[in-house]
Design a protein around this motif. Structure first.
Motif, PDB file in Angstrom:
ATOM      1  N   PHE A 383       0.654  -1.483  -0.096  1.00  0.00           N
ATOM      2  CA  PHE A 383      -0.411   0.176  -0.049  1.00  0.00           C
ATOM      3  C   PHE A 383       0.900   0.822   0.057  1.00  0.00           C
ATOM      4  O   PHE A 383       1.827   1.424   0.674  1.00  0.00           O
ATOM      5  N   SER A 384       0.129   2.090  -1.006  1.00  0.00           N
ATOM      6  CA  SER A 384       1.202   3.565  -0.951  1.00  0.00           C
ATOM      7  C   SER A 384       0.395   4.105   0.507  1.00  0.00           C
ATOM      8  O   SER A 384      -0.716   4.062  -0.029  1.00  0.00           O
ATOM      9  N   THR A 385       1.138   5.056   1.174  1.00  0.00           N
ATOM     10  CA  THR A 385       0.975   6.259   2.557  1.00  0.00           C
ATOM     11  C   THR A 385       0.740   7.473   1.777  1.00  0.00           C
ATOM     12  O   THR A 385       1.040   8.093   3.318  1.00  0.00           O
ATOM     13  N   ALA A 386       1.274   7.716   0.542  1.00  0.00           N
ATOM     14  CA  ALA A 386       1.653   8.581  -0.167  1.00  0.00           C
ATOM     15  C   ALA A 386       0.230   9.413  -0.501  1.00  0.00           C
ATOM     16  O   ALA A 386       0.114   9.831  -1.709  1.00  0.00           O
ATOM     17  N   ALA A 387      -1.041   9.671   0.267  1.00  0.00           N
ATOM     18  CA  ALA A 387      -1.992   9.978   0.113  1.00  0.00           C
ATOM     19  C   ALA A 387      -2.480  10.948   1.341  1.00  0.00           C
ATOM     20  O   ALA A 387      -1.138  11.104   2.540  1.00  0.00           O
ATOM     21  N   ALA A 388      -3.774  11.731   0.911  1.00  0.00           N
ATOM     22  CA  ALA A 388      -3.846  12.341   2.269  1.00  0.00           C
ATOM     23  C   ALA A 388      -4.330  11.803   3.373  1.00  0.00           C
ATOM     24  O   ALA A 388      -4.157  10.955   3.600  1.00  0.00           O
ATOM     25  N   ASP A 389      -4.037  12.770   5.239  1.00  0.00           N
ATOM     26  CA  ASP A 389      -4.821  11.975   6.306  1.00  0.00           C
ATOM     27  C   ASP A 389      -6.127  10.533   6.087  1.00  0.00           C
ATOM     28  O   ASP A 389      -5.820   9.647   6.523  1.00  0.00           O
ATOM     29  N   ASP A 390      -6.543  11.508   5.796  1.00  0.00           N
ATOM     30  CA  ASP A 390      -8.029  11.528   6.191  1.00  0.00           C
ATOM     31  C   ASP A 390      -8.274  10.437   5.020  1.00  0.00           C
ATOM     32  O   ASP A 390      -9.378   8.856   5.402  1.00  0.00           O
ATOM     33  N   LYS A 391      -8.149  10.656   3.619  1.00  0.00           N
ATOM     34  CA  LYS A 391      -8.336   9.508   2.782  1.00  0.00           C
ATOM     35  C   LYS A 391      -6.969   7.929   2.948  1.00  0.00           C
ATOM     36  O   LYS A 391      -8.008   6.816   3.249  1.00  0.00           O
ATOM     37  N   LEU A 392      -6.389   8.270   3.878  1.00  0.00           N
ATOM     38  CA  LEU A 392      -5.198   7.285   4.158  1.00  0.00           C
ATOM     39  C   LEU A 392      -6.516   6.551   5.416  1.00  0.00           C
ATOM     40  O   LEU A 392      -6.135   5.157   5.897  1.00  0.00           O
ATOM     41  N   VAL A 393      -7.423   7.293   6.496  1.00  0.00           N
ATOM     42  CA  VAL A 393      -7.905   6.569   7.443  1.00  0.00           C
ATOM     43  C   VAL A 393      -8.566   6.034   7.107  1.00  0.00           C
ATOM     44  O   VAL A 393      -9.119   4.461   7.269  1.00  0.00           O
ATOM     45  N   GLU A 394      -9.462   6.520   5.952  1.00  0.00           N
ATOM     46  CA  GLU A 394     -10.927   6.070   5.431  1.00  0.00           C
ATOM     47  C   GLU A 394     -10.884   3.965   4.742  1.00  0.00           C
ATOM     48  O   GLU A 394     -11.134   3.643   4.924  1.00  0.00           O
ATOM     49  N   ALA A 395      -9.202   4.705   3.915  1.00  0.00           N
ATOM     50  CA  ALA A 395      -9.318   3.187   2.814  1.00  0.00           C
ATOM     51  C   ALA A 395      -8.346   2.247   4.243  1.00  0.00           C
ATOM     52  O   ALA A 395      -9.137   1.214   4.064  1.00  0.00           O
ATOM     53  N   PHE A 396      -7.692   2.518   5.386  1.00  0.00           N
ATOM     54  CA  PHE A 396      -7.388   1.232   5.914  1.00  0.00           C
ATOM     55  C   PHE A 396      -8.826   0.982   6.739  1.00  0.00           C
ATOM     56  O   PHE A 396      -9.257  -0.564   7.025  1.00  0.00           O
ATOM     57  N   ARG A 397      -9.782   1.714   7.227  1.00  0.00           N
ATOM     58  CA  ARG A 397     -11.045   1.483   7.332  1.00  0.00           C
ATOM     59  C   ARG A 397     -11.909   0.276   6.182  1.00  0.00           C
ATOM     60  O   ARG A 397     -12.119  -0.660   7.352  1.00  0.00           O
ATOM     61  N   ARG A 398     -11.660   0.724   5.821  1.00  0.00           N
ATOM     62  CA  ARG A 398     -12.382  -0.023   5.097  1.00  0.00           C
ATOM     63  C   ARG A 398     -11.750  -1.287   4.313  1.00  0.00           C
ATOM     64  O   ARG A 398     -12.265  -2.605   4.052  1.00  0.00           O
ATOM     65  N   VAL A 399     -11.014  -1.065   4.520  1.00  0.00           N
ATOM     66  CA  VAL A 399      -9.459  -2.306   4.612  1.00  0.00           C
ATOM     67  C   VAL A 399     -10.102  -3.423   5.961  1.00  0.00           C
ATOM     68  O   VAL A 399     -10.378  -5.028   5.177  1.00  0.00           O
ATOM     69  N   LYS A 400      -9.425  -3.078   7.082  1.00  0.00           N
ATOM     70  CA  LYS A 400     -10.193  -3.617   8.012  1.00  0.00           C
ATOM     71  C   LYS A 400     -11.621  -4.704   7.895  1.00  0.00           C
ATOM     72  O   LYS A 400     -11.394  -5.933   8.291  1.00  0.00           O
ATOM     73  N   GLU A 401     -12.216  -3.412   7.018  1.00  0.00           N
ATOM     74  CA  GLU A 401     -13.496  -4.569   7.342  1.00  0.00           C
ATOM     75  C   GLU A 401     -13.915  -5.652   6.714  1.00  0.00           C
ATOM     76  O   GLU A 401     -14.755  -6.066   6.175  1.00  0.00           O
TER      77      GLU A 401
END
Ligand code: PMP
Ligand code: GLU
Length: 406
Positions: A383-401
């Motif tokens: 996973f790239s972490t070169a994205a805005a903080d809120d996008k990252l938080v949302e992305a990994f929330r979805r991944v976890k779900e």
């Protein structure tokens, strides 16, 4: 019936191109763009690209270059001012002494790597590639008809290959060693002691050259960047590659370079003279301004990359089955995800490998990542972490779900 109609259709494509894989990073980014265009809210963490704009002073220099009429072909290895500025950068940042005739400027570090591989590797020669490795290394070696020999680091050692492993892998057919530090995809950074030990091994094997990819030099959270070329016993056999895409957020400008012994630099220049010529004249003026501005703009971006790394690690450490080393640099996380292999998705399909998992996350979580296969690490996913903080938080929330459904 004419005789040609009876012949089986033959592909016009060369064996060379048919044997080559498409870049997996680019393929996944393409897939997520297609889904985005269809209206899906995909978060693209597959492409390793700074989300920052190029600093303003660099853009201004490009505008000025146009107004000043820099619209002509440049010398193939780059304009003299830029080659000199690159020598100055090597002195300032890396304590390395190069002359301008040792520098070849290209359309990105990717072309610099390809120039070096094609200039050094004969058919049948072995290229040791520290694994996990960046996707294009293996394909470049294939293009040169060399034999890529991946050498894997262990999770316990942050995937860093040791000097002892290297010693054991070298044969009389070994021509080249390729690696990146900071590493894409693992984010590992070789220490001075580790690189010193690697240099000692190479010193004992004078037929082996090394291609040190330092494109993530500035994106380093541990502080000390060490270049393999700094070890005098091997300086002459190291080709150092770097560029502007990551440190100066200049991916689209296409500007990279290598530094090497004059005969190797001349060979790379010859290769480039027949394939692309000098890179864009305006881009080169912008690159000159970038280097003259030092690394202050990079340091600001690095603070953000570090914050995002910590933010993401906090979330992924809570995801069962992910084994994620702490990256020391670059902007990726590279968890080991094999705990999910063999599980069943809600649609009844089985996740058998990291490609299946990447596709599941793309379709179910609308998050795009790259399967570890392309990096020589089939149990991992990037996973790239070169994205805005809120996008990252949302992305990994979805991944976890999504993973919880498996
Ligand atoms: N090496 C590595 C390890 C990279 O991640 C990249 C980024 N794609 C490159 C080289 C090529 O960079 P550039 O944009 O300068 O061609
Ligand atoms: N460095 C980036 C990556 O690894 C860019 C993609 C590419 O050039 O292949 O995703």
């Amino acid at each position: 019936m004419s005789s040609s109609a009876t012949l089986a259709p033959v592909s016009p494509l060369s064996d060379r191109i048919q044997a080559m894989n498409e870049s997996a990073t680019i393929a996944m980014a393409k897939k997520s763009r297609e889904l985005l265009a269809k209206g899906f809210d995909v978060i693209n963490l597959s492409f390793g690209e700074p989300d920052f704009q190029t600093p303003q002073y660099i853009k201004d220099a490009a505008k000025q270059a146009l107004d000043d009429g820099y619209t002509f072909y440049t010398p193939v290895p780059g304009i003299p001012e830029l080659r000199q500025a690159i020598c100055d950068k090597f002195k300032r940042d890396n304590d390395l002494d190069f002359l301008p005739n040792q520098i070849v400027v290209s359309t990105g570090a990717k072309q610099s790597l390809a120039n070096a591989v094609l200039s050094l590797v004969n058919p049948g020669e072995e290229v040791i590639v520290f694994s996990p490795y960046w996707v294009s290394y293996e394909e470049m070696v294939k293009l040169a008809e060399g034999i890529a020999v991946p050498l894997s680091g262990t999770l316990e050692n942050d995937y860093k290959v040791t000097a002892a492993q290297l010693e054991a892998a070298i044969t009389e057919r070994t021509k080249l060693l390729m690696f990146s530090s900071p590493c894409n995809p693992t984010g590992s950074v070789f220490s001075r002691a580790e690189l010193g030990a690697i240099a000692e091994v190479l010193a004992r094997h004078p037929h082996v050259y090394a291609l040190a990819d330092e494109i993530y030099e500035y994106i380093n959270f541990v502080g000390e960047h060490v270049s393999l070329a700094q070890f005098p016993a091997v300086t002459d056999r190291v080709i150092t590659v770097n560029g502007f895409s990551k440190g100066y957020a200049m991916t689209g400008w296409r500007l990279g370079y290598l530094a090497a012994r004059p005969d190797i630099a001349a060979a790379c220049e010859k290769m480039q003279s027949q394939v692309t010529s000098g890179t864009c004249s305006i881009t080169q003026r912008a690159g000159l301004a970038a280097l003259q501005g030092g690394r202050a703009s990079a340091d600001e971006m690095v603070a953000a990359y570090r914050r995002r790394r910590d933010l993401v690690l906090d979330i992924v450490r809570d995801i069962p089955g992910f084994k994620t080393p702490t990256p020391s640099g670059a902007f990726y996380i590279f968890p080991e995800v094999s705990a999910y292999f063999g599980r069943t998705a809600p649609d009844g399909s089985t996740i058998t490998n990291s490609m299946d998992l990447a596709m599941y996350l793309l379709n179910d979580a609308l998050v795009s990542a790259v399967s570890g296969d392309a990096f020589g690490a089939p149990d991992c996913i990037r996973f790239s972490t070169a994205a805005a903080d809120d996008k990252l938080v949302e992305a990994f929330r979805r991944v976890k779900e999504s993973l919880a459904k498996l």
